[in-house]
Design a protein around this motif. Sequence first.
Motif, PDB file in Angstrom:
ATOM      1  N   ASP A  77     -18.250  13.811 -53.293  1.00 23.75           N
ATOM      2  CA  ASP A  77     -16.999  14.335 -53.850  1.00 23.75           C
ATOM      3  C   ASP A  77     -17.270  15.266 -55.029  1.00 23.75           C
ATOM      4  OD1 ASP A  77     -15.730  12.779 -51.975  1.00 23.75           O
ATOM      5  OD2 ASP A  77     -15.093  11.223 -53.385  1.00 23.75           O
ATOM      6  N   GLN A 121      -5.971  13.214 -47.188  1.00 21.65           N
ATOM      7  CA  GLN A 121      -5.025  12.585 -48.108  1.00 21.65           C
ATOM      8  C   GLN A 121      -4.694  13.499 -49.283  1.00 21.65           C
ATOM      9  OE1 GLN A 121      -6.981   8.908 -49.078  1.00 21.65           O
ATOM     10  NE2 GLN A 121      -6.741   8.085 -46.993  1.00 21.65           N
ATOM     11  N   ARG A 161     -10.485  11.500 -47.134  1.00 25.36           N
ATOM     12  CA  ARG A 161     -10.075  11.782 -48.516  1.00 25.36           C
ATOM     13  C   ARG A 161      -9.456  13.171 -48.645  1.00 25.36           C
ATOM     14  NH1 ARG A 161     -11.467  14.117 -53.163  1.00 25.36           N
ATOM     15  NH2 ARG A 161     -13.378  15.062 -52.352  1.00 25.36           N
ATOM     16  N   ARG A 209     -15.402   9.496 -44.107  1.00 27.19           N
ATOM     17  CA  ARG A 209     -14.800   9.173 -45.405  1.00 27.19           C
ATOM     18  C   ARG A 209     -14.341  10.440 -46.131  1.00 27.19           C
ATOM     19  NH1 ARG A 209     -15.424   4.171 -47.855  1.00 27.19           N
ATOM     20  NH2 ARG A 209     -15.385   5.192 -49.903  1.00 27.19           N
TER      21      ARG A 209
END
Length: 201
Positions: free
Chosen positions: A192, A27, A24, A20
Amino acid sequence: MSFIVLEGLDGAGTTTQMHRLGDRLTQAGHRVVRSHEPTDGPIGRLIRQTLRMEPGAIPPSCLPWLFAADRADHLARKVEPALASGAVVITDRYLHSSLAYQSLELGLEQVFALNQAFLVPDLTIFFDVPVEVCLTRIDARGGVREIFEERSRLEQIATSYEAVLRRLEARGDPIERIDGTGTIEQVSARIDALVDPLLTP
């Protein structure tokens, strides 16, 4: 470039979150290399055979040396070239796992001696997940269990991880601990919050 390591007990969710986080960051425009230990290389395959107790596999007593050799190969073959090219490297497990898992058999001092010269990550995130939750997740995913994936071993490893993290924190390694329970999205948000400042120019 940054070298990020995700660590925790079997069933803590490091593999899911590695993918994940990699998605991210890709992207967001970062060039990302994802990896894991044991690797898919020749030594890593030997390790997997032992962990799965396959017929003819190398005895578990050899694992500390096998993991150290696999790590040296991993760094030389994949991690260091990727970092030199400017990529963000995210690894599912690294030397912390060796120290926590293999020190149950060999002793922390000896395992530390095998691993002390390896590259220190820019950030290690340890997923704090209770053993009971890890076992529930292991059961849910099914498949062949590996030799460490049972309650008494995981309880020992959880205690061992605490000693390992304290030692590495004392020498100055950048380590953050997060609550690894909750939804996948909640855990991702905690990761994050730690990673984004590291990658902000």
